[in-house]
Scaffold this motif. Structure first.
Motif, PDB file in Angstrom:
ATOM      1  N   ILE A 147       0.849  -1.195   0.000  1.00  0.00           N
ATOM      2  CA  ILE A 147       0.000   0.000   0.000  1.00  0.00           C
ATOM      3  C   ILE A 147       0.885   1.246   0.000  1.00  0.00           C
ATOM      4  N   LYS A 148       0.598   2.102  -0.959  1.00  0.00           N
ATOM      5  CA  LYS A 148       1.448   3.271  -1.192  1.00  0.00           C
ATOM      6  C   LYS A 148       0.684   4.561  -0.933  1.00  0.00           C
ATOM      7  N   ALA A 149       1.345   5.457  -0.234  1.00  0.00           N
ATOM      8  CA  ALA A 149       0.715   6.748   0.066  1.00  0.00           C
ATOM      9  C   ALA A 149       1.551   7.882  -0.505  1.00  0.00           C
ATOM     10  N   LEU A 150       0.856   8.974  -0.791  1.00  0.00           N
ATOM     11  CA  LEU A 150       1.520  10.208  -1.199  1.00  0.00           C
ATOM     12  C   LEU A 150       1.318  11.240  -0.100  1.00  0.00           C
ATOM     13  N   LEU A 151       2.404  11.901   0.267  1.00  0.00           N
ATOM     14  CA  LEU A 151       2.326  13.032   1.206  1.00  0.00           C
ATOM     15  C   LEU A 151       2.747  14.298   0.455  1.00  0.00           C
ATOM     16  N   ILE A 152       1.816  15.221   0.326  1.00  0.00           N
ATOM     17  CA  ILE A 152       2.076  16.503  -0.339  1.00  0.00           C
ATOM     18  C   ILE A 152       2.349  17.516   0.768  1.00  0.00           C
ATOM     19  N   VAL A 153       3.557  18.074   0.751  1.00  0.00           N
ATOM     20  CA  VAL A 153       3.953  18.977   1.836  1.00  0.00           C
ATOM     21  C   VAL A 153       3.766  20.448   1.426  1.00  0.00           C
ATOM     22  N   ASP A 154       2.925  21.144   2.114  1.00  0.00           N
ATOM     23  CA  ASP A 154       2.842  22.619   2.114  1.00  0.00           C
ATOM     24  C   ASP A 154       2.809  23.287   0.730  1.00  0.00           C
ATOM     25  N   VAL A 155       2.002  22.761  -0.168  1.00  0.00           N
ATOM     26  CA  VAL A 155       1.861  23.413  -1.477  1.00  0.00           C
ATOM     27  C   VAL A 155       0.800  24.526  -1.321  1.00  0.00           C
ATOM     28  N   GLN A 156       1.248  25.579  -0.652  1.00  0.00           N
ATOM     29  CA  GLN A 156       0.370  26.676  -0.235  1.00  0.00           C
ATOM     30  C   GLN A 156       0.797  27.981  -0.900  1.00  0.00           C
ATOM     31  N   ASN A 157      -0.149  28.892  -1.017  1.00  0.00           N
ATOM     32  CA  ASN A 157       0.109  30.152  -1.716  1.00  0.00           C
ATOM     33  C   ASN A 157       1.329  30.894  -1.187  1.00  0.00           C
ATOM     34  N   ASP A 158       1.515  30.936   0.128  1.00  0.00           N
ATOM     35  CA  ASP A 158       2.635  31.722   0.661  1.00  0.00           C
ATOM     36  C   ASP A 158       4.000  31.159   0.278  1.00  0.00           C
ATOM     37  N   PHE A 159       4.075  29.891  -0.126  1.00  0.00           N
ATOM     38  CA  PHE A 159       5.357  29.316  -0.549  1.00  0.00           C
ATOM     39  C   PHE A 159       5.525  29.369  -2.075  1.00  0.00           C
ATOM     40  N   CYS A 160       4.553  29.933  -2.764  1.00  0.00           N
ATOM     41  CA  CYS A 160       4.619  30.014  -4.227  1.00  0.00           C
ATOM     42  C   CYS A 160       4.901  31.455  -4.643  1.00  0.00           C
ATOM     43  N   PRO A 161       5.351  31.681  -5.876  1.00  0.00           N
ATOM     44  CA  PRO A 161       5.664  33.037  -6.329  1.00  0.00           C
ATOM     45  C   PRO A 161       4.526  34.004  -6.009  1.00  0.00           C
ATOM     46  N   GLY A 162       4.889  35.160  -5.427  1.00  0.00           N
ATOM     47  CA  GLY A 162       3.886  36.130  -4.994  1.00  0.00           C
ATOM     48  C   GLY A 162       3.513  35.983  -3.533  1.00  0.00           C
ATOM     49  N   GLY A 163       3.893  34.871  -2.920  1.00  0.00           N
ATOM     50  CA  GLY A 163       3.553  34.606  -1.521  1.00  0.00           C
ATOM     51  C   GLY A 163       4.548  35.211  -0.554  1.00  0.00           C
ATOM     52  N   ALA A 164       4.225  35.151   0.730  1.00  0.00           N
ATOM     53  CA  ALA A 164       5.008  35.809   1.780  1.00  0.00           C
ATOM     54  C   ALA A 164       6.392  35.172   1.971  1.00  0.00           C
TER      55      ALA A 164
END
Ligand code: VGL
Length: 180
Positions: free
Chosen positions: A7-24
């Protein structure tokens, strides 16, 4: 479920606006992980995604610009991330007393227990950022007994120092993480 397959899981870490271009606390090309993640997200039995979810005052902001304050637009997932397959959101960094980098420090659920209840053996980690929350989550995942894979194409580093991302990759490798 295929017979004999783990059984395989994916963990997506912090793909949030503040870590993307234009973010804080924008990570260079942070948004470029989104299409890569959307491509692979349907290949997993279980999908979870962490959110950095800070109080408005925390010692973490002595070190970093104010970012990902709970219930603000900066803390939302990147709008292009396909959220439909996400089974569980993990809120972390919720204390005002620590950094809470790792998804295994989520305070709304016990991530290890949640994954083990589902029989997960292999955990693939993607997201932001390589040298902080991805690294901390990957090292904790190894400690918790999972087979851990990090997809290089689907991570980006803060790189306060230019080589921090590469150093983090080496540290993860040393700990037993498979970098693909
Ligand atoms: C992160 C720096 C500060 C991360 C969070 O998500 O990797 N980096 N807070």
């Amino acid at each position: 479920m295929k017979k004999n397959s783990i059984i395989k899981a994916l963990l997506i870490v912090d793909v949030q606006n503040d870590f993307c271009p234009g973010g804080a606390l924008a990570v260079t090309d942070g948004d470029q992980v989104v299409p890569v993640i959307n491509q692979l997200i349907d290949q997993f039995d279980v999908v979870c995604a962490s959110k950095d979810w800070h109080p408005d005052q925390t010692i973490h902001f002595d070190r970093w610009p104010v970012h990902c304050v709970a219930n603000t637009p900066g803390a939302d997932f990147h709008p292009q991330l396909n959220q439909d397959p996400i089974d569980q959101i993990l809120f972390k960094g919720t204390s005002n007393r620590d950094d809470g980098y790792s998804a295994f420090e989520a305070t709304n659920i016990n991530l290890t227990q949640w994954l083990k209840q589902k029989g997960v053996e292999e955990l693939t980690i993607v997201g932001l950022a390589t040298d902080y929350c991805v690294k901390a989550s990957a090292l904790d995942a190894v400690d918790q007994g999972f087979q851990v894979i990090v997809k290089q194409e689907a991570i980006r580093a803060v790189n306060l120092l230019p080589n921090d991302g590469n150093k983090a990759l080496n540290e993860m490798k040393q700990a037993g993480v498979e970098i693909v």
